[in-house]
Design a protein around this motif. Structure first.
Motif, short mmCIF file in Angstrom:
data_model
loop_
_atom_site.label_atom_id
_atom_site.label_comp_id
_atom_site.label_asym_id
_atom_site.label_seq_id
_atom_site.Cartn_x
_atom_site.Cartn_y
_atom_site.Cartn_z
N TRP A 261 0.82 -1.21 0.00
CA TRP A 261 0.00 0.00 0.00
C TRP A 261 0.86 1.26 0.00
CZ3 TRP A 261 0.88 3.31 3.97
CH2 TRP A 261 1.41 2.79 5.16
N THR B 56 -10.08 4.41 -11.75
CA THR B 56 -10.91 3.75 -10.75
C THR B 56 -10.08 2.79 -9.91
OG1 THR B 56 -11.44 1.92 -12.23
CG2 THR B 56 -12.89 3.86 -12.30
N GLU B 57 -10.63 2.41 -8.76
CA GLU B 57 -9.94 1.44 -7.91
C GLU B 57 -9.65 0.16 -8.68
OE1 GLU B 57 -12.14 0.69 -4.39
OE2 GLU B 57 -11.59 2.57 -3.41
N ARG C 252 -8.56 -4.33 -4.39
CA ARG C 252 -9.04 -2.95 -4.22
C ARG C 252 -8.79 -2.42 -2.82
NH1 ARG C 252 -14.80 -2.24 -7.44
NH2 ARG C 252 -14.16 -3.17 -9.41
N HIS C 253 -8.84 -3.28 -1.83
CA HIS C 253 -8.62 -2.83 -0.45
C HIS C 253 -7.21 -2.25 -0.30
CE1 HIS C 253 -8.82 -2.72 3.91
NE2 HIS C 253 -7.64 -3.33 3.95
N ARG D 270 -7.11 1.10 -1.97
CA ARG D 270 -7.82 2.08 -1.15
C ARG D 270 -6.94 2.57 0.00
NH1 ARG D 270 -12.22 -0.93 0.14
NH2 ARG D 270 -12.87 -0.71 -2.04
N HIS D 271 -6.16 1.66 0.56
CA HIS D 271 -5.25 2.02 1.65
C HIS D 271 -4.18 2.99 1.14
CE1 HIS D 271 -2.69 0.43 5.28
NE2 HIS D 271 -2.84 1.73 5.29
N SER E 202 -5.70 6.42 0.47
CA SER E 202 -6.06 7.12 1.69
C SER E 202 -4.89 7.90 2.26
CB SER E 202 -6.60 6.13 2.74
OG SER E 202 -5.56 5.27 3.20
N THR F 23 -11.51 12.60 -2.31
CA THR F 23 -12.48 11.62 -2.80
C THR F 23 -13.88 12.18 -2.63
OG1 THR F 23 -12.51 10.54 -0.64
CG2 THR F 23 -11.01 9.64 -2.29
N ALA G 67 -11.91 9.51 -7.04
CA ALA G 67 -10.80 10.27 -6.44
C ALA G 67 -10.29 11.29 -7.43
CB ALA G 67 -9.69 9.32 -6.01
#
Length: 245
Positions: A11, A35-36, A47-48, A51-52, A55, A65, A71
């Motif tokens: 990440w 996109t993710e 995707r997780h 996303r991390h 963030s 976002t 985003a």
């Protein structure tokens, strides 16, 4: 033998890669990131994990976002002076931004009772209604709606159709100068249609400015309302705003 040195978390590597993309100009202010799903495919992760990584940049203020929209690369809010003389093109040019207006509606119609009262007209008098989207460097920052009394400003509809802005249109029909008689600022939430025009999410914060402009004889020549995207514009007040552009 296995290398015992610590490895960079995936990440964090994603955050570093996206940060480099921004630094190199791959994505500019206001641009939407992939996109993710697309980022997950690019980095070969789920995707997780993406996303991390994203963030982290959100916490750093590099990315914003919007729920349901994705985003976006964060932009620096545009300073927009509110004073006796409010001029859209001059304000944005002074802030180093490229001004543009995208008309949505230009029509002549009967004034409502409330509109007639604000403009000093009789109910049933005709007005020119002009609405559209204001942009800075190609990004929508506000929705505007202006009303002009036709009896005082004959030819204003045609003038607006051929001019770059209100100041140029008024000048072309003989109104050499105008000033703000009153301004009212209110915080509101974006409706579904406003969100669509401004490329934000429904319910996002907006700053609504309502104002009356008068000519040199103190006769109302415009009643305008503008809904500014709350994260893209900083409205400023000050004595220097009274300077004539």
């Amino acid at each position: 033998m296995r290398d015992g040195s610590p490895k960079t978390p995936i990440w964090k590597a994603i955050a570093d890669a996206l940060r480099s993309d921004l630094a190199e100009g791959r994505y500019c202010a206001g641009d939407k990131l992939p996109t993710e799903a697309a980022l997950a495919e690019r980095f070969g992760v789920n995707r997780h994990t993406v996303r991390h990584g994203v963030s982290v940049l959100v916490e750093e203020g590099l990315i914003r976002t919007r729920r349901g929209a994705g985003a976006f690369v964060a932009t620096t809010p545009t300073d927009y002076p509110i004073g006796k003389r409010v001029r859209f093109h001059e304000n944005l040019a002074a802030a180093g931004r490229r001004p543009q207006k995208r008309p949505l509606l230009l029509e002549e119609r009967t004034a409502t009772a409330a509109e007639a009262k604000v403009l000093g007209l009789l109910q049933g008098d005709l007005v020119c209604a002009y609405s559209g989207i204001s942009l800075a460097d190609g990004q929508p920052i506000a929705i505007f709606e202006s009303l002009f009394p036709l009896d005082r400003l004959p030819g204003i509809t045609s003038a607006l159709r051929g001019a770059q802005g209100v100041t140029e249109a008024l000048s072309s029909i003989g109104v050499s100068d105008y000033s703000r008689a009153s301004t009212r600022l209110t915080a509101v939430r974006a409706t579904a249609t406003q969100a669509l025009h401004l490329q934000i999410s429904e319910g996002d914060p907006l700053l609504r400015s309502s104002g009356i402009n008068v000519d040199e004889t103190v006769q109302p020549v415009e009643y305008g309302r503008t809904w500014f995207a709350g994260d893209r514009v900083t409205l400023t007040l000050g004595g220097e705003l009274d300077a004539k552009p």
